[in-house]
Each structure stands twice: as C-alpha cells, then as structure tokens.
Design an enzyme around this catalytic site. Structure first.
Site, PDB file in Angstrom:
ATOM      1  N   GLY A   9       0.964  -1.080   0.090  1.00 42.30           N
ATOM      2  CA  GLY A   9      -0.155   0.135   0.042  1.00 42.30           C
ATOM      3  C   GLY A   9       0.809   1.239   0.027  1.00 42.30           C
ATOM      4  O   GLY A   9       1.635   1.513   0.839  1.00 42.30           O
ATOM      5  N   GLY A  11      -0.332   4.476  -0.338  1.00 40.16           N
ATOM      6  CA  GLY A  11      -1.354   5.777  -0.130  1.00 40.16           C
ATOM      7  C   GLY A  11      -0.853   6.462   0.825  1.00 40.16           C
ATOM      8  O   GLY A  11       0.430   6.938   0.772  1.00 40.16           O
ATOM      9  N   ILE A  13      -0.480   6.591   4.179  1.00 39.68           N
ATOM     10  CA  ILE A  13       0.462   6.004   5.261  1.00 39.68           C
ATOM     11  C   ILE A  13       1.460   5.425   4.597  1.00 39.68           C
ATOM     12  O   ILE A  13       2.870   5.728   5.056  1.00 39.68           O
ATOM     13  CB  ILE A  13      -0.308   4.903   6.190  1.00 39.68           C
ATOM     14  CG1 ILE A  13      -1.490   5.508   6.797  1.00 39.68           C
ATOM     15  CG2 ILE A  13       0.617   4.520   7.219  1.00 39.68           C
ATOM     16  CD1 ILE A  13      -2.217   4.629   7.777  1.00 39.68           C
ATOM     17  N   GLY A  14       1.263   4.866   3.516  1.00 30.55           N
ATOM     18  CA  GLY A  14       2.600   4.127   2.763  1.00 30.55           C
ATOM     19  C   GLY A  14       3.460   5.176   2.418  1.00 30.55           C
ATOM     20  O   GLY A  14       4.722   4.826   2.437  1.00 30.55           O
ATOM     21  N   ILE A 125      -1.059  -2.333   9.788  1.00 31.13           N
ATOM     22  CA  ILE A 125      -1.856  -1.228  10.087  1.00 31.13           C
ATOM     23  C   ILE A 125      -3.144  -1.118   9.620  1.00 31.13           C
ATOM     24  O   ILE A 125      -4.094  -0.254   9.899  1.00 31.13           O
ATOM     25  CB  ILE A 125      -0.900  -0.125   9.773  1.00 31.13           C
ATOM     26  CG1 ILE A 125       0.623  -0.103   9.859  1.00 31.13           C
ATOM     27  CG2 ILE A 125      -1.619   1.314  10.068  1.00 31.13           C
ATOM     28  CD1 ILE A 125       1.242   1.223   9.763  1.00 31.13           C
ATOM     29  N   ARG A 158      -1.640   9.394  21.385  1.00 31.14           N
ATOM     30  CA  ARG A 158      -2.895  10.438  21.262  1.00 31.14           C
ATOM     31  C   ARG A 158      -3.075  10.819  22.764  1.00 31.14           C
ATOM     32  O   ARG A 158      -3.337  11.913  22.872  1.00 31.14           O
ATOM     33  CB  ARG A 158      -4.128   9.893  20.620  1.00 31.14           C
ATOM     34  CG  ARG A 158      -3.773   9.643  19.284  1.00 31.14           C
ATOM     35  CD  ARG A 158      -5.038   8.998  18.317  1.00 31.14           C
ATOM     36  NE  ARG A 158      -4.832   9.330  16.918  1.00 31.14           N
ATOM     37  CZ  ARG A 158      -5.467   8.474  15.958  1.00 31.14           C
ATOM     38  NH1 ARG A 158      -5.984   7.257  16.380  1.00 31.14           N
ATOM     39  NH2 ARG A 158      -5.351   8.772  14.722  1.00 31.14           N
ATOM     40  N   HIS A 182      -8.519  -1.838  18.919  1.00 30.42           N
ATOM     41  CA  HIS A 182      -8.551  -0.512  18.256  1.00 30.42           C
ATOM     42  C   HIS A 182      -9.620   0.021  17.769  1.00 30.42           C
ATOM     43  O   HIS A 182      -9.934   0.224  16.489  1.00 30.42           O
ATOM     44  CB  HIS A 182      -7.293  -0.488  17.135  1.00 30.42           C
ATOM     45  CG  HIS A 182      -7.079   0.739  16.549  1.00 30.42           C
ATOM     46  ND1 HIS A 182      -6.622   1.947  17.027  1.00 30.42           N
ATOM     47  CD2 HIS A 182      -7.056   1.084  15.218  1.00 30.42           C
ATOM     48  CE1 HIS A 182      -6.379   2.961  16.227  1.00 30.42           C
ATOM     49  NE2 HIS A 182      -6.560   2.452  15.179  1.00 30.42           N
TER      50      HIS A 182
HETATM   51  N1  APR Z   1      -2.461  -4.473  -2.710  1.00 32.76           N
HETATM   52  C1  APR Z   1      -1.518  -3.312  -2.345  1.00 32.76           C
HETATM   53  N2  APR Z   1      -2.258  -2.127  -2.091  1.00 32.76           N
HETATM   54  C2  APR Z   1      -3.742  -1.993  -2.140  1.00 32.76           C
HETATM   55  C3  APR Z   1      -4.367  -3.156  -2.373  1.00 32.76           C
HETATM   56  C4  APR Z   1      -3.877  -4.462  -2.669  1.00 32.76           C
HETATM   57  N3  APR Z   1      -4.632  -5.556  -2.661  1.00 32.76           N
HETATM   58  N4  APR Z   1      -5.796  -2.498  -2.150  1.00 32.76           N
HETATM   59  C5  APR Z   1      -5.619  -1.405  -2.108  1.00 32.76           C
HETATM   60  N5  APR Z   1      -4.291  -1.043  -1.976  1.00 32.76           N
HETATM   61  C6  APR Z   1      -3.813   0.228  -1.866  1.00 32.76           C
HETATM   62  C7  APR Z   1      -4.853   1.405  -2.321  1.00 32.76           C
HETATM   63  O1  APR Z   1      -4.626   1.703  -3.691  1.00 32.76           O
HETATM   64  C8  APR Z   1      -4.166   2.804  -1.609  1.00 32.76           C
HETATM   65  O2  APR Z   1      -3.094   3.329  -2.391  1.00 32.76           O
HETATM   66  O3  APR Z   1      -3.689   0.759  -0.499  1.00 32.76           O
HETATM   67  C9  APR Z   1      -3.478   2.277  -0.427  1.00 32.76           C
HETATM   68  C10 APR Z   1      -4.260   2.541   0.881  1.00 32.76           C
HETATM   69  O4  APR Z   1      -3.919   3.803   0.950  1.00 32.76           O
HETATM   70  P1  APR Z   1      -4.902   5.230   1.284  1.00 32.76           P
HETATM   71  O5  APR Z   1      -6.139   4.877   0.644  1.00 32.76           O
HETATM   72  O6  APR Z   1      -4.246   6.417   1.361  1.00 32.76           O
HETATM   73  O7  APR Z   1      -5.125   4.797   3.007  1.00 32.76           O
HETATM   74  P2  APR Z   1      -4.419   5.035   4.001  1.00 32.76           P
HETATM   75  O8  APR Z   1      -4.525   6.296   4.805  1.00 32.76           O
HETATM   76  O9  APR Z   1      -2.736   4.849   3.936  1.00 32.76           O
HETATM   77  O10 APR Z   1      -4.686   3.860   5.274  1.00 32.76           O
HETATM   78  C11 APR Z   1      -4.512   2.693   4.906  1.00 32.76           C
HETATM   79  O11 APR Z   1      -4.533   1.900   7.248  1.00 32.76           O
HETATM   80  O12 APR Z   1      -5.208   3.358   8.841  1.00 32.76           O
HETATM   81  C12 APR Z   1      -5.686   2.335   8.100  1.00 32.76           C
HETATM   82  O13 APR Z   1      -8.074   2.759   7.847  1.00 32.76           O
HETATM   83  C13 APR Z   1      -6.732   2.666   7.478  1.00 32.76           C
HETATM   84  O14 APR Z   1      -7.229   0.793   6.415  1.00 32.76           O
HETATM   85  C14 APR Z   1      -6.746   1.954   6.058  1.00 32.76           C
HETATM   86  C15 APR Z   1      -5.164   1.580   5.928  1.00 32.76           C
END
Ligand code: APR
Length: 320
Positions: A9, A11, A13-14, A125, A158, A182
């Site tokens: 991932g 996004g 967090i990543g 996470i 927090r 959580h």
């Molecule tokens: N494999 C890899 N990445 C994936 C997959 C998959 N099968 N499915 C979705 N993703 C990617 C999405 O494309 C996206 O870029 O996971 C990423 C998630 O990023 P965000 O939508 O920005 O979410 P983020 O804020 O990073 O949170 C991720 O952590 O805290 C938790 O609730 C939150 O479940 C969520 C996760």
C-alpha cells in the site's frame, strides 16, 4: 539497517513510511506494492528517490503493481485497504465497517507475503486493525513473534499528547498506555499514565482525565471528520516506525502492540493491544499489566468487541 523493508500500500500512510524509511536509513532497499493505476507505487517511489540526493540518503527500490516488489523483504508493513472516510451525510464509518472490503484485500496481501517473503516479520496497520491482523494470522499461520499490529502505540501517543497539553508539560514527560482493541472500546489505562514518573492525577483533575480518555477513544474519528477524505496518516506511520526501529535495533523495547495472546490476560487465540517487548525477532514477550477491577472489566468489554469482529472474519474467510 535491514537489507529490505517491504511496504504494502503506497497511499497516505505508505507514502509517509517510504519517505521516513529513506530519511532514517532503515533499509538498503525498499519494496513498494500498490495496485492503484496507472502506477502509484512507481510514482511514489520515484518521487522520493529523486529527493534522496537532497537528504543525502542512498537506497534502492522495487516498486510495482505486483507483489514481486516484496521479494526478499526482512520486514513488511501492511497498509493496503480503504481508510475511514466521512460520508456525504457527515457520518463517519466505524473501523469495523471496513471489514468486508479490507478482508478481501488482505487475502491478496497474505498471498503476496506467502509467495515473496514468507519469513518476513509483519507489522500490519490496515483497519479494522485487530481483525485484519487476525486474518493474516488465519491465512499465514506465522510464529507468534513474527506478526503484530500497530494501533496501541498510536492510541497511547494520542493519550500522551492530550495529557501533555492539559498538564502544560513536554510530551517527552508523559508515559501512557492504551490497551485492548483499536476501536471505540479501547482502554486508556489511567493507572499506567505518569508524568515524569509521577501519577497523572497530580497534574490533571479527574474530570479532565475522563474527558481526555473519551477523546482518546474517539481520536481517530476526530481526524477523519476534520480531513474530510481519509483518515490519520502521519501519526500511524510514525507509530509503526517506532515498532520497526525497536525491531531493527534489537531494542527489547516495550511498545503497545497488537499481539497474539495465548493465555495472557486470560485470552486465547485473539490479537489484542497489549504492551509487548519488541526485539530483533519481533514480539519477544507480552507484558501483563496489573489492572484495577474497573480496567479489567473495560478490557474484557473491548476483547468482546474484537472477538465479535474476528468471528465475522472466520465466517467471511470460510465463504471466500
Ligand atoms: N495491494 C496493495 N495495495 C492495495 C491493495 C492491494 N490488494 N488494495 C488497495 N491498495 C492500496 C490502495 O491503492 C491505496 O493506495 O492501499 C492504499 C491505501 O492508501 P490510502 O487509501 O491512502 O489509505 P491510508 O490512509 O494509507 O490507510 C491505509 O490503514 O489506518 C488504516 O484505516 C486505514 O485501512 C486503512 C489503511
């Protein structure tokens, strides 16, 4: 420094994780997989790599829409999944409401780990946190030390922040612990909250403490409501990195960790937020805190909620 850290991932967090791992020089190589087109993983990795001369940090990377980007990772951090996002009507979904979507994603995450880095230590996470870690456990069945979730350290952070502001002291002076799942039932443990070694009650009045503990339980939702799109991402990434650094530097550091319980706290077969000693092997030992009767009851209530979501996981996995 590890040879390779894998990120699942890329996004919100990543992205923070990737940048921080580079900046802190935690791995020689970073692997990033994200399925988002046209090629989010490659884009994020290239952006950060092009900044590496500026921060004078050498690293190599593999970035891809495919899981082979994880090949050879010593440790992986999983953020694949949808985050909580404010609905058009202004309501905020619970973490548990993400389960159906994120469980399917977690299945492919587990298959990717199994294929490309089956020996890696896993820090997960994605939400609902405890249930997603449990899902990884059910599919991968790794040794207890190698799989953990990040939540308690964020929730404790927090709590510490709110206490520090109320007491008018540095965040460095505040120690705190949040136990349990959580979710809204998490348990801020007042008896573990200390300011420079002194009981928190010396600095903060009981009614204010009560309000801070309520705010801590709902702190994730507060950020979701303010952001409008998505959920908190910097503080979760930093908390996961605190766990990761405890492992990389073999610190034997006690960190609030979502760990597999096998009898500790009278719980068996569930992943629940507890203090755990983290060293180079991952979870070295779960630490059992002496709780008051009230805290014990609150923990039992929280574990009930975790258990209910994990029962849904069992059902959903059977149907996949
Ligand atoms: N494999 C890899 N990445 C994936 C997959 C998959 N099968 N499915 C979705 N993703 C990617 C999405 O494309 C996206 O870029 O996971 C990423 C998630 O990023 P965000 O939508 O920005 O979410 P983020 O804020 O990073 O949170 C991720 O952590 O805290 C938790 O609730 C939150 O479940 C969520 C996760």
């Amino acid at each position: 420094m590890l040879n390779k850290i894998g990120l699942i991932g890329g996004g919100n967090i990543g992205g923070v994780l990737f940048a921080e791992i580079a900046k802190r020089r935690l791995a020689k190589r970073i692997g990033l997989i994200d399925v988002k087109p046209p090629d989010l993983a490659k884009g994020k990795a290239l952006d950060i790599a092009e900044g590496s001369p500026t921060i004078m940090a050498d690293f190599d990377y593999d970035a891809s829409k495919e899981y082979d980007a994880l090949e050879g990772s010593d440790l992986v951090i999983n953020t694949a999944g949808v985050p909580r996002t404010k609905r058009p009507d202004g309501t905020i979904p619970t973490r548990e409401e993400l389960l159906a979507t994120n469980l399917k994603i977690t299945k492919s995450v587990a298959e990717g780990i199994q294929k490309y880095c089956p020996e890696a230590i896993i820090v997960s996470i994605a939400n609902p946190l405890d249930a997603i870690v449990y899902t990884l456990y059910k599919i991968l069945n790794p040794p207890k030390n190698k799989l953990m979730g990040m939540a308690g350290q964020l929730d404790s952070g927090r709590y510490r922040y709110f206490i520090a502001k109320e007491a008018g002291v540095s965040v460095e002076n505040v120690e705190a612990l949040v136990l349990g799942g959580h979710g809204d039932t998490m348990v801020p443990v007042r008896s573990c909250c200390r300011i420079a070694g002194m009981p928190v009650e010396k600095f903060v009045a009981a009614d204010k403490l009560e309000a801070i503990e309520t705010r801590t339980r709902k702190a994730g939702g507060e950020v979701v409501g303010l952001l409008g799109t998505g959920s908190a991402f910097v503080s979760p990434a930093w908390a996961a990195l605190e766990m990761t650094e405890a492992i990389i530097y073999d610190k034997s550091k006690i960190v609030a960790t979502c760990a597999l319980l096998e009898g500790e706290y009278g719980i068996d077969g569930l992943f629940v937020g507890v203090p755990a000693i983290l060293d180079a092997g991952g979870v070295k030992k779960v630490v059992e805190v002496d709780l008051s009767e009230g805290e014990k009851a609150a923990l039992a209530h929280s574990v009930e909620a975790v258990s209910k979501t994990c029962a849904e996981v069992d059902e959903m996995l059977a149907g996949l």
